[in-house]
Design a protein around this motif. Structure first.
Motif, short mmCIF file in Angstrom:
data_model
loop_
_atom_site.label_atom_id
_atom_site.label_comp_id
_atom_site.label_asym_id
_atom_site.label_seq_id
_atom_site.Cartn_x
_atom_site.Cartn_y
_atom_site.Cartn_z
N ASP A 1 2.24 11.40 1.49
CA ASP A 1 2.88 9.90 1.95
C ASP A 1 1.25 8.86 1.90
OD1 ASP A 1 5.18 9.92 1.58
OD2 ASP A 1 5.47 10.53 3.40
N SER A 2 0.37 9.39 2.80
CA SER A 2 -0.93 8.38 2.68
C SER A 2 -1.38 7.93 1.54
CB SER A 2 -2.02 9.26 3.62
OG SER A 2 -1.46 9.79 4.98
N LEU A 3 -1.80 8.53 0.49
CA LEU A 3 -2.47 8.04 -0.71
C LEU A 3 -0.57 7.39 -1.47
CD1 LEU A 3 -3.32 11.08 -2.46
CD2 LEU A 3 -5.17 9.01 -1.36
N PHE B 1 6.44 0.80 11.07
CA PHE B 1 6.75 2.07 10.17
C PHE B 1 5.34 2.87 10.14
CE2 PHE B 1 11.52 0.38 10.27
CZ PHE B 1 11.83 1.82 10.48
N ASN B 2 4.37 1.41 10.08
CA ASN B 2 3.05 1.84 9.40
C ASN B 2 3.48 2.79 8.23
OD1 ASN B 2 0.33 1.05 10.79
ND2 ASN B 2 1.28 2.06 11.99
N MET B 3 4.10 2.79 6.94
CA MET B 3 4.84 3.62 6.11
C MET B 3 5.28 2.73 4.75
SD MET B 3 3.79 6.03 4.24
CE MET B 3 3.40 6.99 5.46
N VAL B 4 4.91 2.60 3.74
CA VAL B 4 5.97 1.61 2.57
C VAL B 4 7.14 3.35 2.67
CG1 VAL B 4 3.69 1.02 2.02
CG2 VAL B 4 4.49 3.22 0.67
N PRO B 5 8.13 1.74 1.79
CA PRO B 5 9.56 2.49 1.31
C PRO B 5 9.77 3.46 0.52
CG PRO B 5 9.67 0.16 0.50
CD PRO B 5 8.14 0.29 1.24
N TRP B 6 9.06 3.20 -0.28
CA TRP B 6 9.02 4.73 -1.80
C TRP B 6 8.26 5.90 -1.28
CZ3 TRP B 6 6.25 -0.35 -2.18
CH2 TRP B 6 4.72 -0.09 -1.76
N PRO C 1 3.72 -3.29 3.10
CA PRO C 1 4.80 -3.03 3.02
C PRO C 1 5.03 -2.33 4.56
CG PRO C 1 5.16 -2.91 0.93
CD PRO C 1 3.70 -2.91 1.55
N ILE C 2 5.00 -3.27 4.96
CA ILE C 2 5.32 -1.84 6.34
C ILE C 2 5.99 -1.99 7.39
CG2 ILE C 2 2.61 -0.42 5.53
CD1 ILE C 2 1.76 -1.63 7.74
N ASP C 3 6.43 -3.05 7.89
CA ASP C 3 7.75 -3.56 8.64
C ASP C 3 8.68 -3.82 8.20
OD1 ASP C 3 5.80 -4.11 11.45
OD2 ASP C 3 4.59 -4.70 9.43
N HIS C 4 10.13 -3.17 8.45
CA HIS C 4 11.12 -2.70 7.96
C HIS C 4 12.43 -2.66 8.69
CE1 HIS C 4 8.51 -1.31 4.47
NE2 HIS C 4 8.28 0.07 5.00
N VAL C 5 13.44 -2.98 7.92
CA VAL C 5 14.63 -2.95 9.42
C VAL C 5 15.54 -2.30 8.06
CG1 VAL C 5 16.65 -4.29 10.07
CG2 VAL C 5 13.92 -4.99 9.88
N TYR C 6 16.05 -0.91 8.44
CA TYR C 6 17.04 -0.35 7.81
C TYR C 6 18.26 -0.90 8.64
CZ TYR C 6 13.50 1.84 5.65
OH TYR C 6 12.23 2.07 4.56
N ALA C 7 19.51 -0.32 7.55
CA ALA C 7 21.00 -0.57 8.40
C ALA C 7 21.49 -0.11 7.66
CB ALA C 7 21.41 -2.08 8.70
#
Length: 287
Positions: A29-31, A216-221, A252-258
């Motif tokens: 996931d880091s990659l 999230f410090n992480m991408v959605p994919w 893109p690391i800030d997200h909103v999930y609903a």
């Protein structure tokens, strides 16, 4: 020279395919965070390698497919839902909280989720208390907290101390739901995987009608966020856009999930290194 080109192609191939293996090891996931530039470089490199033509073009097609999958998220439109979330990593040393408060007020959000709340930028939550009288915060580290503000009354609160998660059970005009503010740790070799392993079951156990917004410090994919979306029954509000520029790379690391996804737009930096995210989401079935 041919040996060096082959060696470079093999190294890029290993990195590219490893970016899909977040379920095997968190390094994947880091990659994955940098999958787009990795795929672009690998595609160009392998086309000019001495590998057989069928293998060169197969690798190039796989890279292009991965790139298209990510780029398509940028152009995927989403309908806007009736509940509005303003998500913001404040930056611990933010000295433009008055401007940020005005932007939040102008957005007329129903819920505000904040990260890196410190003694320096704490006046923000006091300035917003009239519009958002229901507030909760929880420690991430000794000097920084996560916070959530609501214009609607609440029935419950969850704080996972030192885990970067705080939530309110909100009583909206459409019904009751949980909303959370999350600040994830940095990914591997830092502690994000262990944090997610602790947090995601808590969110999943709440059942449906859960909104999760944060840094999230992480991408959605990534494997981690796809697993979270599946376990919580949520969809990211889109389209995709970068919220942080790190080492010259837009992330893109800030997200909103609903539960029903929604439409997201970017808000100003307002003294932070993260753009704000304004999401209009679906929490309940419109039927």
């Amino acid at each position: 020279m041919s040996f060096m080109v082959n060696l470079g192609a093999l190294a890029l191939a290993a990195v590219f395919f490893a970016s899909f293996l977040g379920g095997v090891h968190p390094a994947g996931d880091s990659l994955a965070v940098f999958r787009l530039p990795i795929a672009a470089v690998f595609a160009l490199w392998v086309i000019w390698s001495p590998w057989p033509a069928w293998l060169r073009w197969l690798m190039a097609v796989l890279c292009i497919g991965a790139m298209v999958q990510i780029v398509a998220l940028k152009y995927t439109s989403h309908p806007a839902g009736p509940i509005t979330i303003y998500q913001k990593n404040l930056l611990f040393q933010n000295d433009q909280v008055a401007a940020l408060a005005r932007d939040i007020q102008a957005a007329d959000a129903d819920i505000v989720t904040l990260q890196e709340l410190t003694s320096r930028n704490a006046p923000l939550v006091r300035d917003l208390r009239q519009e958002y009288p229901y507030q909760a915060s929880c420690a991430l580290v000794e000097w920084a907290r996560v916070a959530i503000l609501s214009r609607w009354p609440v029935e419950g609160e969850i704080c996972l101390d030192k885990q970067g998660l705080v939530g309110l059970q909100i009583v909206s005009p459409s019904g009751t739901f949980w909303a959370f503010s999350l600040h994830a740790f940095w990914p591997w070799p830092h502690g994000q995987k262990d944090q997610f392993d602790d947090l995601f079951p808590v969110l999943a156990d709440l059942g449906s009608d859960v909104v999760i917004a944060g840094d999230f410090n992480m991408v959605p994919w990534s494997r981690a966020l796809r697993k979270m979306a599946t376990s919580t029954g949520t969809t990211r509000a889109g389209p995709l856009f970068p919220t942080l520029i790190k080492w010259g790379v837009p992330l893109p690391i800030d997200h909103v999930y609903a539960p029903g996804g929604g439409q997201a737009t970017r808000r100003p930096l307002a003294g932070s290194d993260h753009s704000g995210v304004l999401a209009r989401v679906f929490v309940f079935d419109p039927a």
